[in-house]
Design a protein around this motif. Structure first.
Motif: not given
Length: 413
Positions: A94-95, A98, A116-117, A119-120, A142, A155, A161
């Motif tokens: 998820h991170d 970063h 987050e975008s 990470s995706y 997502r 999330s 988290d």
């Protein structure tokens, strides 16, 4: 190769790597990069022990996710092995998007692109490399999987988290007010109508969790000295960007220079695989190595800021609940203009102003649901008899103004 490994974590003890897929993800260079990105950015300027990394946090969150899902299984919630692994993968990664110094530089190096975008995008790249092994994890990440409580565990306002970072950040900073009862919170988790809920007898642990989150924001994440250091770092990178775009000679790692000279939107990022690959080489070392190099740069503003930061000669900061007056901002700008002999436009690199906000609990958002003994489901604000919980559901904002310490200002308050 034996992929059945255990890791000794200072917070939870032995953490097992639960599957060969997760072992491969942890071993990947994209994930290993997180070893070199500190979880709390520049907070070690205030709390010297706050040097733990996103790598620590991601492994801890993966471990807690496994514990939470096993606890739900014991309560009769049907969770397939594929769902368990996919949810652990989603929280593990998820991170992964970063950038250097965690949140500090999101607005400068990658304006308008939330981590987050990224990470995706990293997860999609890994999924392609692993022949679709992350299909379910991507759906959970997502929130397109039909069993919604899995995404809530990744999330939400009571996600794994937050449980890990509060526990871990409290441990490494030594701020005991951030301590939370993780074992009890996990034991009290349940699923009702496909939504995550907390059993009524766990309500006190949730109250304590929200209070701890509020205190950690003011004492650690938004500590006034941390804000001051962050603004100095942001101004250093802004000045370096300005010089790089003006084709002034500036040294730095290839990855950092590439992002100083190029600005991408999220859609452009999606269509430029080399951008993601280069970002995958960027970490805290790029920033701190450059700050050391730039101490001797001929540009007086850049070198001056870097020397101040390395010598811990930090901006003085005023943090207040009342708005910063335009007259105060203008006074600081003029004083910098006269004292440092810089152009008025360039004075903006030597001070900063803005707003920080503490959102301990956002009422009306994706709420924390309490499953009462009578089967009713209530928002924590309604279920709790503590008036402080309702007060915490209001966003608290503070305004800051920071400037070099050796300025003589007449209108300080």
């Amino acid at each position: 190769m034996n992929k059945n490994k255990i890791i000794n974590d200072p917070v939870y003890g032995f953490v097992a790597i639960p599957s060969p897929l997760i072992f491969d993800l942890i071993s990947h260079p994209y994930f290993q990069r997180l070893r070199f990105i500190r979880q709390l950015g520049v907070s070690d300027f205030v709390y010297p022990g706050a040097v733990h990394t996103r790598f620590h946090h991601a492994l801890g969150a993966m471990h807690l996710m496994g514990r939470a899902l096993e606890s739900l299984r014991k309560k009769g919630i049907d969770i397939a092995d594929t769902e368990l692994e996919a949810t652990q993968v989603a929280i593990l990664l998820h991170d992964i998007g970063h950038g250097p110094l965690s949140h500090s530089l999101e607005e400068t190096l990658l304006p308008g692109i939330p981590h987050e975008s990224l990470s995706y995008l990293f997860m999609k790249a890994l999924n392609k490399e692993l022949n679709g092994a992350l299909d379910l994890a991507l759906k959970i990440f997502r929130n397109s999987y039909d069993r919604k409580f899995f995404h809530q565990l990744v999330s939400s306002q009571l996600d794994i988290d937050r449980l890990d970072y509060l526990k871990r950040d409290s441990f490494f900073t030594g701020v005991m007010e951030g301590t939370i009862g993780i074992d009890r919170i996990i034991a009290m988790l349940h699923v009702h109508d496909d939504k995550l809920a907390v059993e009524e007898k766990g309500i006190f642990s949730i109250e304590s969790f929200l209070q701890a989150r509020r205190l950690m924001y003011w004492q650690v994440y938004l500590h006034k000295t941390v804000v001051s250091v962050e603004r100095m770092v942001v101004n250093i990178v802004r000045r370096a960007q300005y010089l790089a775009l003006a084709e002034e000679k500036i040294n730095g790692s290839e990855a950092l220079l590439w992002f100083l000279k190029n600005k991408f939107s999220l859609s452009e990022f999606s269509h430029h695989p080399e951008a993601l690959e280069i970002f995958g080489h960027l970490d805290d070392h790029d920033i701190w190595g450059s700050v050391k190099l730039w101490r001797n740069h001929p540009d007086a503003i850049l070198s001056g800021l870097c020397n101040r930061l390395m010598q811990r000669d930090l901006f003085q900061i005023q943090l207040t609940t009342t708005p910063i007056k335009k007259s105060q901002i203008e006074e600081v700008r003029l004083e910098i203009h006269h004292s440092f002999g810089v152009l008025r436009n360039d004075a903006t690199y030597l001070f900063s102003h803005g707003t920080v906000s503490n959102e301990a609990y956002v009422s009306g958002g994706q709420s924390i649901n309490i499953l009462m003994k009578n089967g009713q489901v209530l928002d924590i604000v309604m279920a709790s008899d503590l008036p402080t919980i309702q007060a915490m559901s209001k966003i608290v904002k503070k305004n800051y103004l920071c400037w070099p310490k050796n300025l003589s200002l007449s209108n300080r308050h």
